[in-house]
Design a protein around this motif. Sequence first.
Motif, PDB file in Angstrom:
ATOM      1  N   VAL A 208      -7.102 -16.098  -3.134  1.00  0.00           N
ATOM      2  CA  VAL A 208      -5.563 -15.250  -3.381  1.00  0.00           C
ATOM      3  C   VAL A 208      -6.008 -13.668  -2.634  1.00  0.00           C
ATOM      4  N   PRO A 209      -4.475 -12.570  -2.264  1.00  0.00           N
ATOM      5  CA  PRO A 209      -4.762 -12.043  -2.119  1.00  0.00           C
ATOM      6  C   PRO A 209      -5.834 -11.257  -4.218  1.00  0.00           C
ATOM      7  N   ARG A 210      -6.196 -10.471  -3.692  1.00  0.00           N
ATOM      8  CA  ARG A 210      -7.254  -9.726  -4.787  1.00  0.00           C
ATOM      9  C   ARG A 210      -6.280  -8.581  -5.444  1.00  0.00           C
ATOM     10  N   GLY A 211      -5.550  -8.433  -6.608  1.00  0.00           N
ATOM     11  CA  GLY A 211      -4.471  -7.543  -7.383  1.00  0.00           C
ATOM     12  C   GLY A 211      -4.067  -7.855  -8.110  1.00  0.00           C
ATOM     13  N   THR A 212      -3.403  -6.790  -8.710  1.00  0.00           N
ATOM     14  CA  THR A 212      -2.850  -6.887 -10.233  1.00  0.00           C
ATOM     15  C   THR A 212      -1.843  -6.070 -10.563  1.00  0.00           C
ATOM     16  N   VAL A 213      -1.161  -6.314 -11.647  1.00  0.00           N
ATOM     17  CA  VAL A 213       0.246  -6.025 -11.700  1.00  0.00           C
ATOM     18  C   VAL A 213       0.521  -4.210 -13.091  1.00  0.00           C
ATOM     19  N   ILE A 214       1.189  -3.590 -12.321  1.00  0.00           N
ATOM     20  CA  ILE A 214       1.072  -2.451 -13.806  1.00  0.00           C
ATOM     21  C   ILE A 214       2.568  -2.072 -13.527  1.00  0.00           C
ATOM     22  N   ASN A 215       2.888  -1.371 -14.554  1.00  0.00           N
ATOM     23  CA  ASN A 215       4.563  -1.436 -15.282  1.00  0.00           C
ATOM     24  C   ASN A 215       4.424   0.491 -15.559  1.00  0.00           C
ATOM     25  N   TYR A 216       4.004   1.134 -14.639  1.00  0.00           N
ATOM     26  CA  TYR A 216       3.893   2.530 -15.105  1.00  0.00           C
ATOM     27  C   TYR A 216       3.313   3.204 -13.719  1.00  0.00           C
TER      28      TYR A 216
ATOM     29  N   PRO B  33       7.282  -6.158  -5.692  1.00  0.00           N
ATOM     30  CA  PRO B  33       8.089  -5.747  -6.972  1.00  0.00           C
ATOM     31  C   PRO B  33       7.378  -7.764  -7.667  1.00  0.00           C
ATOM     32  N   LEU B  34       7.516  -7.213  -8.293  1.00  0.00           N
ATOM     33  CA  LEU B  34       6.610  -9.040  -9.068  1.00  0.00           C
ATOM     34  C   LEU B  34       7.853 -10.245  -8.743  1.00  0.00           C
ATOM     35  N   ASP B  35       8.864 -10.442  -8.671  1.00  0.00           N
ATOM     36  CA  ASP B  35       9.873 -10.766  -8.433  1.00  0.00           C
ATOM     37  C   ASP B  35      10.887 -10.849  -7.466  1.00  0.00           C
ATOM     38  N   GLY B  36       9.744 -10.601  -6.375  1.00  0.00           N
ATOM     39  CA  GLY B  36      11.412 -10.358  -5.664  1.00  0.00           C
ATOM     40  C   GLY B  36      11.774 -11.442  -3.794  1.00  0.00           C
ATOM     41  N   ASN B  37      11.724 -10.969  -3.661  1.00  0.00           N
ATOM     42  CA  ASN B  37      12.095 -12.144  -2.087  1.00  0.00           C
ATOM     43  C   ASN B  37      12.914 -12.282  -1.379  1.00  0.00           C
ATOM     44  N   HIS B  38      13.176 -12.385   0.110  1.00  0.00           N
ATOM     45  CA  HIS B  38      12.917 -11.856   1.252  1.00  0.00           C
ATOM     46  C   HIS B  38      12.645 -10.506   1.928  1.00  0.00           C
ATOM     47  N   GLY B  39      11.427 -10.457   1.357  1.00  0.00           N
ATOM     48  CA  GLY B  39      10.571  -9.012   1.815  1.00  0.00           C
ATOM     49  C   GLY B  39      11.508  -7.536   1.443  1.00  0.00           C
ATOM     50  N   ARG B  40      12.088  -8.068   0.335  1.00  0.00           N
ATOM     51  CA  ARG B  40      12.610  -6.724  -0.508  1.00  0.00           C
ATOM     52  C   ARG B  40      11.816  -5.488  -1.165  1.00  0.00           C
ATOM     53  N   GLY B  41      11.811  -4.785  -1.059  1.00  0.00           N
ATOM     54  CA  GLY B  41      10.741  -4.110  -1.463  1.00  0.00           C
ATOM     55  C   GLY B  41       9.377  -3.827  -1.867  1.00  0.00           C
ATOM     56  N   ILE B  42       8.717  -4.515   0.008  1.00  0.00           N
ATOM     57  CA  ILE B  42       7.391  -4.689   0.226  1.00  0.00           C
ATOM     58  C   ILE B  42       6.979  -3.648   0.351  1.00  0.00           C
ATOM     59  N   THR B  43       6.193  -3.286   0.444  1.00  0.00           N
ATOM     60  CA  THR B  43       4.714  -2.428   1.603  1.00  0.00           C
ATOM     61  C   THR B  43       3.411  -2.638   2.162  1.00  0.00           C
ATOM     62  N   ILE B  44       3.773  -2.327   3.400  1.00  0.00           N
ATOM     63  CA  ILE B  44       2.299  -3.402   3.405  1.00  0.00           C
ATOM     64  C   ILE B  44       1.231  -2.367   4.060  1.00  0.00           C
ATOM     65  N   ASP B  45       0.203  -2.607   4.541  1.00  0.00           N
ATOM     66  CA  ASP B  45      -0.839  -1.513   5.609  1.00  0.00           C
ATOM     67  C   ASP B  45      -0.430   0.090   4.417  1.00  0.00           C
TER      68      ASP B  45
ATOM     69  N   ALA C  46       5.910   4.045  -1.643  1.00  0.00           N
ATOM     70  CA  ALA C  46       6.226   2.082  -1.376  1.00  0.00           C
ATOM     71  C   ALA C  46       6.679   2.421  -3.141  1.00  0.00           C
ATOM     72  N   TYR C  47       5.778   3.109  -4.405  1.00  0.00           N
ATOM     73  CA  TYR C  47       5.874   2.267  -5.862  1.00  0.00           C
ATOM     74  C   TYR C  47       7.456   2.567  -5.948  1.00  0.00           C
ATOM     75  N   ASP C  48       7.974   3.286  -5.312  1.00  0.00           N
ATOM     76  CA  ASP C  48       9.626   3.583  -5.804  1.00  0.00           C
ATOM     77  C   ASP C  48       9.815   3.057  -5.199  1.00  0.00           C
ATOM     78  N   ALA C  49      10.067   2.057  -3.988  1.00  0.00           N
ATOM     79  CA  ALA C  49      11.210   1.075  -3.226  1.00  0.00           C
ATOM     80  C   ALA C  49      10.560  -0.474  -4.142  1.00  0.00           C
ATOM     81  N   ALA C  50       9.314  -0.244  -4.864  1.00  0.00           N
ATOM     82  CA  ALA C  50       9.159  -1.952  -5.277  1.00  0.00           C
ATOM     83  C   ALA C  50       9.740  -1.972  -6.540  1.00  0.00           C
TER      84      ALA C  50
END
Length: 877
Positions: free
Chosen positions: A234-242, A262-274, A284-288
């Motif tokens: 799985v992708p290496r990653g972490t969750v943040i709140n601030y 976003p931690l709980d998103g779907n349909h690609g909403r709020g995602i920025t890749i690369d 990207a943070y703001d969008a998520a």
Amino acid sequence: MRILKIQTLRGPNYWSIRRHKLIVMRLDLEELAEKPSNEISGFYEGLVEALPSLESHLCSPGCHGGFLMRVREGTMMGHIIEHVALELQELAGMPAGFGRTRETGTPGVYQVVFEYQEEQAGRYAARAAVRLCQSIVNKGYYLRQELEQDIEDLSELQRDAALGPSTDAIVQEAEARGMPWMSLGTRFLIQLGYGVHQKRIQATMTAQTGILGVELACDKEGTKRILADAGVPVPRGTVINYFDELETAIADVGGYPIVIKPLDGNHGRGITIDIRNWEEAEAAYDAAREVSRSIIVERYYTGRDHRVLVVDGKVVAVAERIPAHVVGDGASTIEELIKQTNRDPNRGEGHDNVLTRIELDRTSYQLLERQGYTVDTVLPKDEICYLRATANLSTGGIAVDRTDDIHPENVWLAQRVAKVIGLDIAGIDIVTEDITRPLREVDGVIVEVNAAPGFRMHVSPSRGIPRNVAGAVLDMLFPPEKPSRIPILAVTGTNGKTTTTRLLAHIFKQTGQVIGYTTTDGTYIGDYLVEPGDNTGPQSAQLILQDPTVEVAVLESARGGILRSGLAFDASNVGVVLNVAADHLGIGDIDTIDQMAHLKSVVAEAVLPNGYAVLNADDVRVAAMRDRVKSQVAFFTMSPDNELVKQHTQQGGLAAVYENGYLSILKGDWTLRIEQAVNVPLTMAGKAPFMIANALAASLAAFVQGVSIEQIRAGLTTFKASVNQTPGRMNLFNLGRYHALIDYAHNPHSYEALGGFIRNWTGERIGVVGGPGDRRDEDFITLGKLSAGIFDRIIIKEDDDTRGRSRGSAAELILKGIMQVKPDCPYESILDETTAINKGLDSASDGSLVVILPESVTRAISLIEARRPVGDDIQQP
Ligand code: ATP
Ligand code: ATP
Ligand code: MG
Ligand code: MG
């Protein structure tokens, strides 16, 4: 022209057994009643101009242009409207082919019948067709704008009614398998199958989908944790709140390029890749953050995006998803290319269509910039310009089937992942350079697992083979040995439906199963009343078929419901037709007994091929239904000498017969005796022939469904039509010195049947007779005639409510009938019902039977109960 009524049929019906979705419009042609189309000047030309595509309707000539030929030569307007209604639906993308137009008994009034795909659209098409034709009659044309509006409205009605693409795929597959389904009208729930065997789905979640699996899949971080612990890449990653934590998080995952979602998103909403630098990361943070409080920061894995669909532990389809893009033609700008792409009729809004239209968002402009383009760039020929970073179909991406390419190790891994997460249907998103190689070798990862994955990319991929993934779902819900239907036994006839339905349900109860049944008195499940009232229409039948506890359905199917909306089920296992007699004629354009027989034969004809039509061999119209049915036939008869039954059993057919005082089943050469009629309480100690007939019908229906002779016997000997259960239906009271009977016989046929019982009475037979005032004069005369043939002495009475007749006139007509048959018949005329009943009871001789045909059943019962009956059995010498 005037529309008198529009009805929507939804099941096997008077017009067609196979085509369930029909609109029936009752149309008064008024001024056009005497005018065929050739006599309306300019009509043919106007119609061809408005709807040139009518050219394709063959109609009776059977050739291209056949229908228009009929219009030119002259045909009635109802017929034209039928074709126009079909054509309007066709133009709106809802092809329908079946139509019928028939004259009714009322001059100028027609029934126009045609098929629909969507109910509301069908009803609309009926009205629009009338409007269109009327306009051509009046003005010679129908405005193009109006036609366009009609078609647009129809399309909109279709869209409103349409199921989502995944649900639709499952429902289509169910239909292809002959499996019944229905929409439950809330939360997009669909029921597949009937009764206890039903399974529900909601999009691609099933009743078996575990809530824990769904919740885990919706928690992306939790999913990754569980998968990582199971050794799944799985992708290496972490969750943040601030926001403060962002910089460290980026370092933790190994620096750019990264993904923020976003931690709980779907349909690609709020995602920025690369994401390649701090500035992009901030945005990207703001969008998520707009989608979710907590945010995932992940390493970005290069590769292509795949969706692996696992159903019931098996990979059933793999799609590669390619982000929204356009391909250059060397002349158009990117903006123009997007417009061109979006013109594809396969592209719609959201999930409605096979594909979704491309729209640009924040990341799109970033992507363009990275490629060195703007929307005004003229893209060189064959060059691909990506417009979205993620490949979701809902952001304009396309899908390519890759089911045959996936490496076996990846298949194994995906199947294991579905199990680990705990989903019966799982969509697993894999990012890898090469799906034909194991993930480990190419540094591929599973980015997430989706509950309720969409099916459209597999069912209609842009490229590659469409996969029948719905089939896998149905295989899971209904494995080969599991039925989807419960036995349905439908009972119809002019008289005896409720009695037979109740008896049949009672016989079936001997098998220990839960029986759901509907009658004129109410809807029942097991031993309990669910709903009182006249429940012989489709709604009550639906209630039974939707009930998850019901194992067998026994449905009284009355004329009214079949006429109004067709049968409530697509097909039954047993269809019982008891008799067809003159009653309810003149209602709903059923004017003759033969039309009535045709209507009731729907119950026989809608039986599954391996089921049975149980037919009364003693009723010519019912016996004749044998030629119309597609199922097997079993006959019942009161006479062992019935020729038809003899022939039938000689050829190995099944029958039930009343022979030598026994109710018996004939199976080939064998006679299986069930019970002597005298031991069957319903038959009034064997004295009521019509009840014996009802009992034969019920026994036979149970027998063909595999109920044993012993169980049928147990049912027959313990069933009583009690006053409480069926007030007014052959309620017998033993008053010690004499008996009284209350019955609601409401037509000559049932009256005659009742006579069959009364004539078997050895003591004096006293009748207290009358009928509702709204009957025709001749009906009262018939009542009198029949009474004279049945009773030794008659008391004529009238209803309190004379229904518009002058007091005493109904009694006079009854008397007239009596005198025609038996001029010396002792009679009295006592118009008040209570006085008449009391007089009859007071004057009863020893061993006599007082038969009361009351206006008010409850009042009659209380008058008798006041005299303290000793029981409800027959004690005759
Ligand atoms: P959906 O509900 O449509 O599956 P989503 O909003 O749940 O979308 P994800 O599935 O997590 O979002 O991500 C959407 C897409 O973004 C993935 O299918 C993948 O193409 C891409 N993606 C997500 N995470 C990564 C990653 N770490 N590396 C590379 N690509 C990624
Ligand atoms: P409805 O149309 O009112 O629902 P139904 O068909 O359900 O009637 P039942 O309630 O079973 O019929 O019986 C009504 C009356 O019809 C009985 O009281 C009896 O008089 C008569 N009847 C019952 N069975 C038969 C039969 N097989 N043949 C003729 N008459 C019958
Ligand atoms: Mg996803
Ligand atoms: Mg009934």
